[in-house]
Enzyme design. Structure first.
Site, PDB file in Angstrom:
ATOM      1  N   GLY A  79     -10.462   6.155  -0.572  1.00 13.80           N
ATOM      2  CA  GLY A  79     -10.497   4.705  -0.684  1.00 13.80           C
ATOM      3  C   GLY A  79      -9.169   4.063  -1.063  1.00 13.80           C
ATOM      4  CB  CYS A  80      -6.017   5.318  -2.430  1.00 13.33           C
ATOM      5  SG  CYS A  80      -6.521   5.401  -4.130  1.00 13.33           S
ATOM      6  CD  GLU A  81      -2.734  -1.030   0.845  1.00 12.09           C
ATOM      7  OE1 GLU A  81      -1.586  -1.103   0.382  1.00 12.09           O
ATOM      8  OE2 GLU A  81      -3.515  -1.976   0.903  1.00 12.09           O
ATOM      9  CB  SER A  82      -0.569   4.821  -0.784  1.00 18.18           C
ATOM     10  OG  SER A  82      -0.922   4.358  -2.061  1.00 18.18           O
ATOM     11  N   GLY A 122      -8.860   1.311  -4.381  1.00 17.23           N
ATOM     12  CA  GLY A 122      -8.328   2.630  -4.723  1.00 17.23           C
ATOM     13  C   GLY A 122      -8.236   2.825  -6.228  1.00 17.23           C
TER      14      GLY A 122
END
Length: 131
Positions: A47-50, A118
């Site tokens: 769920g994290c962008e990075s 995230g």
């Protein structure tokens, strides 16, 4: 590891989004890198962008954390989060309002909705009982 009180003072002293960004990038350099072997799917936060990896070790009821990200800003945020929970018992960590603690660190303007998702996933994993 940067202590929470010093880090809080540092981040609260930031007067603009740019100041906060520079401080987080500087903090990111204090976070030890994980090895390639530690950057597994099991340790990866969904769920994290990075890309973010989090390892939780528990010894005698005390939690210790290692984390890494491919993004400097997120590494700085990880330093902030880990400064709040490192070396504490799970019950103490579960009683903390980590979202409120992060808001006190002046990070809310930096957390885009996708990045915030995230962060929530990281906080949930930190407060979850041992897997």
């Amino acid at each position: 590891m940067t202590d929470a009180i010093h880090l809080k003072t540092q981040l609260q002293a930031c007067r603009s989004k740019e100041d906060t960004f520079k401080t987080l990038v500087t903090l990111s350099k204090t976070l030890p890198r994980l090895t390639a072997e530690d950057k597994t799917e099991v340790n990866k936060i969904k769920g994290c962008e990075s890309a973010v990896w989090l390892i939780i070790e528990e010894s005698h009821g005390i939690r210790h954390f290692e984390a890494d990200s491919d993004a400097k800003l997120m590494r700085g945020v990880l330093v902030a989060i880990l400064s709040l929970v490192e070396g504490k018992a799970l019950t103490d960590i579960q009683q903390m309002d980590l979202k409120a603690e992060l808001a006190e660190l002046n990070l809310s303007s930096y957390l885009t909705s996708s990045r915030a998702n995230g962060i929530l996933a990281i906080l949930e994993k930190i407060q979850a009982p041992k897997q």
